[in-house]
Design a protein around this motif. Structure first.
Motif, mmCIF file in Angstrom:
data_model
loop_
_atom_site.group_PDB
_atom_site.id
_atom_site.type_symbol
_atom_site.label_atom_id
_atom_site.label_comp_id
_atom_site.label_asym_id
_atom_site.label_seq_id
_atom_site.Cartn_x
_atom_site.Cartn_y
_atom_site.Cartn_z
ATOM 1 N N MET A 158 0.918 -1.020 0.063
ATOM 2 C CA MET A 158 -0.168 0.029 0.079
ATOM 3 C C MET A 158 0.852 1.425 -0.128
ATOM 4 O O MET A 158 0.425 2.131 -0.715
ATOM 5 N N THR A 159 1.937 1.246 0.727
ATOM 6 C CA THR A 159 2.782 2.354 0.838
ATOM 7 C C THR A 159 3.586 2.659 -0.622
ATOM 8 O O THR A 159 3.538 3.659 -1.016
ATOM 9 N N MET A 160 3.903 1.513 -1.194
ATOM 10 C CA MET A 160 4.492 1.719 -2.557
ATOM 11 C C MET A 160 3.790 2.426 -3.586
ATOM 12 O O MET A 160 4.156 2.900 -4.527
ATOM 13 N N ASN A 161 2.661 1.967 -3.472
ATOM 14 C CA ASN A 161 1.556 2.418 -4.670
ATOM 15 C C ASN A 161 0.719 3.476 -4.069
ATOM 16 O O ASN A 161 -0.094 3.859 -4.526
ATOM 17 N N ASN A 162 1.034 4.075 -3.034
ATOM 18 C CA ASN A 162 0.282 5.544 -2.406
ATOM 19 C C ASN A 162 1.038 6.738 -3.342
ATOM 20 O O ASN A 162 1.656 7.575 -2.895
ATOM 21 N N GLY A 187 6.657 2.681 -6.987
ATOM 22 C CA GLY A 187 5.248 2.802 -7.562
ATOM 23 C C GLY A 187 5.348 3.912 -8.734
ATOM 24 O O GLY A 187 4.806 3.812 -9.636
ATOM 25 N N LEU A 188 6.299 4.896 -8.336
ATOM 26 C CA LEU A 188 6.621 6.009 -9.572
ATOM 27 C C LEU A 188 6.788 5.328 -10.935
ATOM 28 O O LEU A 188 6.385 5.644 -11.976
ATOM 29 N N PHE A 189 7.821 4.523 -10.582
ATOM 30 C CA PHE A 189 8.629 3.930 -11.696
ATOM 31 C C PHE A 189 7.990 2.629 -12.482
ATOM 32 O O PHE A 189 7.944 2.431 -13.616
ATOM 33 N N GLN A 190 7.139 2.119 -11.700
ATOM 34 C CA GLN A 190 5.923 1.307 -12.147
ATOM 35 C C GLN A 190 4.820 1.650 -12.857
ATOM 36 O O GLN A 190 4.001 1.044 -13.759
ATOM 37 N N ALA A 199 2.241 3.452 -15.360
ATOM 38 C CA ALA A 199 2.354 3.773 -16.883
ATOM 39 C C ALA A 199 2.597 5.082 -17.180
ATOM 40 O O ALA A 199 2.959 5.461 -18.367
ATOM 41 N N VAL A 200 2.660 6.018 -16.435
ATOM 42 C CA VAL A 200 2.766 7.431 -16.627
ATOM 43 C C VAL A 200 4.491 7.555 -16.410
ATOM 44 O O VAL A 200 4.805 7.514 -15.111
ATOM 45 N N LYS A 201 5.248 7.780 -17.651
ATOM 46 C CA LYS A 201 6.787 7.552 -17.365
ATOM 47 C C LYS A 201 7.265 9.140 -17.294
ATOM 48 O O LYS A 201 8.635 9.074 -17.142
ATOM 49 N N VAL A 202 6.690 10.118 -17.190
ATOM 50 C CA VAL A 202 7.224 11.308 -17.365
ATOM 51 C C VAL A 202 7.036 12.150 -15.620
ATOM 52 O O VAL A 202 5.772 12.044 -15.221
ATOM 53 N N HIS A 203 7.950 12.440 -15.214
ATOM 54 C CA HIS A 203 7.998 12.938 -13.785
ATOM 55 C C HIS A 203 8.431 14.513 -13.950
ATOM 56 O O HIS A 203 9.459 14.768 -14.322
ATOM 57 N N LEU A 204 7.617 15.271 -13.261
ATOM 58 C CA LEU A 204 7.896 16.671 -12.957
ATOM 59 C C LEU A 204 8.587 16.487 -11.503
ATOM 60 O O LEU A 204 7.510 16.372 -10.488
ATOM 61 N N LEU A 205 9.810 17.278 -11.419
ATOM 62 C CA LEU A 205 10.408 17.302 -9.900
ATOM 63 C C LEU A 205 10.430 18.711 -9.518
ATOM 64 O O LEU A 205 10.791 19.643 -10.231
ATOM 65 N N GLN A 238 22.370 21.268 -24.155
ATOM 66 C CA GLN A 238 23.876 21.558 -23.842
ATOM 67 C C GLN A 238 24.711 20.578 -23.078
ATOM 68 O O GLN A 238 25.917 20.922 -22.974
ATOM 69 N N GLU A 239 24.099 19.882 -22.606
ATOM 70 C CA GLU A 239 24.823 18.638 -21.929
ATOM 71 C C GLU A 239 25.337 17.345 -22.957
ATOM 72 O O GLU A 239 24.617 17.369 -23.859
ATOM 73 N N SER A 240 26.713 17.069 -22.476
ATOM 74 C CA SER A 240 27.135 16.006 -23.378
ATOM 75 C C SER A 240 26.506 14.640 -22.932
ATOM 76 O O SER A 240 25.502 14.641 -22.060
ATOM 77 N N PRO A 241 26.321 13.531 -23.931
ATOM 78 C CA PRO A 241 25.637 12.578 -23.969
ATOM 79 C C PRO A 241 25.904 11.412 -22.761
ATOM 80 O O PRO A 241 27.184 11.911 -22.082
ATOM 81 N N GLU A 242 25.269 10.855 -22.260
ATOM 82 C CA GLU A 242 25.645 10.307 -20.868
ATOM 83 C C GLU A 242 24.983 8.887 -20.754
ATOM 84 O O GLU A 242 23.894 8.365 -21.734
ATOM 85 N N ASP A 243 25.603 8.071 -20.267
ATOM 86 C CA ASP A 243 24.940 6.482 -20.174
ATOM 87 C C ASP A 243 23.534 6.611 -19.418
ATOM 88 O O ASP A 243 23.442 7.574 -18.629
ATOM 89 N N LYS A 244 22.953 5.644 -19.653
ATOM 90 C CA LYS A 244 21.609 5.395 -19.138
ATOM 91 C C LYS A 244 21.880 5.034 -17.570
ATOM 92 O O LYS A 244 22.414 4.193 -17.106
ATOM 93 N N THR A 245 20.910 5.942 -16.837
ATOM 94 C CA THR A 245 21.137 6.029 -15.343
ATOM 95 C C THR A 245 19.882 5.892 -14.575
ATOM 96 O O THR A 245 19.039 6.729 -15.113
ATOM 97 N N GLU A 246 19.558 5.009 -13.789
ATOM 98 C CA GLU A 246 18.246 5.211 -12.996
ATOM 99 C C GLU A 246 18.516 5.871 -11.820
ATOM 100 O O GLU A 246 19.587 6.011 -11.184
ATOM 101 N N LEU A 247 17.349 6.662 -11.361
ATOM 102 C CA LEU A 247 17.328 7.610 -10.212
ATOM 103 C C LEU A 247 17.483 6.697 -8.902
ATOM 104 O O LEU A 247 16.834 5.548 -8.877
#
Length: 255
Positions: free
Chosen positions: A119-123, A137-140, A142-148, A246-255
């Motif tokens: 319940m906590t993860m999906n809140n 829950g955020l990364f699972q 279906a909405v993959k765009v996050h405004l932080l 303006q930034e250089s390419p970077e490797d795929k990184t997960e938060l």
């Protein structure tokens, strides 16, 4: 007017029942609809009987969830409404218009702590604070765009910014998930580094696209409703992506 009052009563009864060791019971479809509509996130335990597998563990988990509205339902008319065919714990979210169902017959292990974690993860709310539990829950979603909103919550401008965030979030339902990142938490240092920021740079607004694994920062300056909304809209229309990075390419990184 009546529906609004009824929703308020449902929430009050639910909170009171949990304190008394029991949980609100939904008797029909209108009651279930009102309950689900009453808050950003709600939980319903669909159990046919009190002897069902997971029932007692569900009640144990509910005791740990002080602020999450929870109800029980054994009425098959309501089950049919929400596509429930067997004993299930369901989470209903407004932020991404999602229903998360845990079929207890398919669970290998059931205990109160595990259900509380579920319940906590999906809140996931209109504005969700980023931490180890909510990240799942955020990364699972279906909405993959996050405004932080990356903010030092100890500063005096923190609360107004959070309110600005909360006011905007419903306008982007199922398009963006709004996420609050507390820059004071050591566990969030990696998030700041991912955006190339330090705590002294806060507050800032950023967007993360989980599909392309790319990020953008709103230019430094005043964080106003108009600027944040324009930033969101420019991403959704594709204008932000077209701008030369303006930034250089970077490797795929997960938060």
């Amino acid at each position: 007017m009546f529906l609004g009052v009824f929703c308020l009563l449902v929430v009050c009864v639910s909170a009171g029942d949990k304190k008394n060791g029991s949980v609100l019971r939904l008797k029909d479809v209108p009651a279930a609809e009102a309950f689900i509509d009453s808050e950003e996130v709600t939980v319903i335990g669909f159990f046919e009987t009190e002897a069902a597998r997971g029932y007692k563990e569900f009640l144990d988990a509910v005791k740990q969830m002080d602020k999450l509205p929870v109800a029980l339902c054994s009425e098959k008319e309501v089950w049919a409404k929400y596509g429930i065919s067997s004993d299930t714990i369901s989470i209903f979210r407004k932020a991404d218009l999602h229903q998360e169902h845990l079929k207890l017959s398919e669970a290998k292990k059931i205990d109160g702590d595990g259900l509380a974690r579920f319940m906590t993860m999906n809140n996931i709310q209109y504005v969700t604070e980023y931490n180890q539990a909510s990240a799942v829950g955020l990364f699972q979603s279906a909405v993959k765009v996050h405004l932080l909103l990356l903010s030092d919550r100890g500063r005096s401008d923190s609360d107004p910014l959070q309110q600005l965030f909360r006011d905007l979030a419903p306008k982007y339902t199922s398009k963006m998930l709004f996420v609050l990142v507390n820059g004071r938490e050591k566990s969030n240092t990696r998030v700041l580094e991912y955006f190339g920021l330090k705590s002294r740079d806060l507050p800032r607004i950023g967007v993360y696209d989980g599909v392309s694994d790319k990020k953008w920062l709103m230019p430094a300056g005043e964080i106003s409703t108009e600027r944040v909304q324009n930033f969101c809209d420019s991403f959704l229309t594709g204008e932000l992506q077209k701008q030369k990075e303006q930034e250089s390419p970077e490797d795929k990184t997960e938060l």
